[in-house]
Design an enzyme around this catalytic site. Structure first.
Site, PDB file in Angstrom:
ATOM      1  N   LYS A  48       0.994  -1.222  -0.041  1.00  0.00           N
ATOM      2  CA  LYS A  48      -0.022  -0.009  -0.054  1.00  0.00           C
ATOM      3  C   LYS A  48       0.618   1.278   0.031  1.00  0.00           C
ATOM      4  O   LYS A  48       0.851   2.406  -0.713  1.00  0.00           O
ATOM      5  CB  LYS A  48      -0.781  -0.098   1.248  1.00  0.00           C
ATOM      6  CG  LYS A  48      -1.891   1.326   1.302  1.00  0.00           C
ATOM      7  CD  LYS A  48      -2.613   1.581   0.185  1.00  0.00           C
ATOM      8  CE  LYS A  48      -3.400   2.834   0.148  1.00  0.00           C
ATOM      9  NZ  LYS A  48      -4.015   3.085   1.775  1.00  0.00           N
ATOM     10  N   LYS A 101       0.759  11.811   5.336  1.00  0.00           N
ATOM     11  CA  LYS A 101       1.018  10.731   6.285  1.00  0.00           C
ATOM     12  C   LYS A 101       1.749   9.539   5.660  1.00  0.00           C
ATOM     13  O   LYS A 101       2.642   8.669   6.065  1.00  0.00           O
ATOM     14  CB  LYS A 101      -0.259  10.518   7.346  1.00  0.00           C
ATOM     15  CG  LYS A 101       0.220   9.213   8.422  1.00  0.00           C
ATOM     16  CD  LYS A 101      -0.510   8.121   7.832  1.00  0.00           C
ATOM     17  CE  LYS A 101      -1.777   7.807   7.526  1.00  0.00           C
ATOM     18  NZ  LYS A 101      -2.391   6.513   7.066  1.00  0.00           N
TER      19      LYS A 101
END
Length: 300
Positions: free
Chosen positions: A172, A241
């Site tokens: 991911k 993030k």
């Protein structure tokens, strides 16, 4: 899974449509979120409310979570009042993006209690969550994946990345780095073209028929930047993030990320200028300001 109860913690931009799909598929659902209104919206559709992650795990056979940061995932999964303290649930499925190190901590704690964890970060945004077309990257015990695959298919297309804890998290992070990088460099390219007098829609059309095509020119620019809506559905703060996590994890593995570090900085600038809650397509506004151009319609 037809006769089992599913728990869901985290009913935000991604969690809410994912939980809604489970209800529409006929699953019995117990839900929790820090925002009472988010819980009430799901209860109105047939879900049952729980007062804490632990209570969810006391009442469900498996708990799914979709949360914004690694720290919150750690707290909800293995902290005080967390899922691990529940007595009924034997497995946790984490749809969040945490990075492999936090995933490893959670796996270790659950394994010590004789329970399973599936890392299952997703890609596809709010629209994919609502439509059930997410890419679901999964790692963890193969038997548990096989048992829960019908539930995961409600969300989209599952990809089994291996049994190593955190493997899906690495997948991911790599994907999200590429998504952010193409957005940043495409913003640079389109700002340059517009300043030279080119039409941005024509530029995307040419690029998408050529070797430079990418997800930003194919989707993000036509949908959110050129029309000036900046509402693609993923915040600058979350994108920052994810890229920061990717660069940090790569550095911990001894892999330098020169370009990744530049993308992280561009997102940091965008967050500082437009706020972490802004849509991450706002990175194009930073390039517009620097270049003195507008990509698409008139500025509001």
């Amino acid at each position: 899974m037809a006769d089992q109860v599913i728990g869901f913690v985290g009913l935000g931009q991604m969690g809410r449509p994912m939980a809604t799909r489970l209800l529409e598929a006929g699953h019995r659902l117990v839900v929790h979120d820090r925002v009472p209104e988010a819980v009430a919206a799901l209860v109105a559709k047939g879900a049952e409310a729980a007062g804490s992650p632990r209570e969810v795990a006391d009442r469900a056979d498996v708990v799914l979570v979709s949360l914004p940061t690694p720290a919150i995932v750690r707290d909800v999964a293995i902290g005080l009042g967390g899922v691990l303290e529940g007595q009924r649930a034997r497995a946790l499925v984490d749809f969040s993006t945490t990075g492999p190190r936090v995933a490893g901590e959670v796996h270790e704690a659950f394994a010590a209690a004789g329970r399973d964890v599936l890392d299952a970060p997703v890609s596809g945004g709010k629209s994919g969550a609502a439509a059930g077309t997410l890419a679901v990257m999964v790692s963890g015990p193969r038997a548990r994946f096989d048992a829960l695959e019908p539930v995961l298919k409600v969300m989209g297309r599952p990809f089994f990345c291996g049994e190593q804890p955190g493997a899906a998290q690495v997948m991911k992070l790599c994907n999200n780095l590429l998504a952010a990088a193409t957005l940043v460099v495409s913003s640079e390219a389109l700002a340059m073209g517009v300043k030279a007098g080119l039409d941005p829609s024509l530029m995307c059309e040419v690029i998408n028929a050529s070797s430079g095509r990418n997800s930003a020119t194919q989707d993000k620019f036509p949908r959110a930047i050129i029309p000036r809506s900046f509402d693609f559905g993923f915040t600058t703060g979350l994108s920052h993030k994810d890229v920061r996590l990717c660069v940090e994890e790569a550095e911990a593995m001894g892999i330098p990320m020169v370009v990744g570090s530049a993308v992280r900085q561009m997102l940091a600038v965008t967050s500082a200028k437009h706020g972490p809650e802004s849509d991450f397509t706002s990175v194009a506004k930073v390039l517009e300001d620097w270049a003195g151009v507008t990509i698409g319609g008139s500025k509001p």
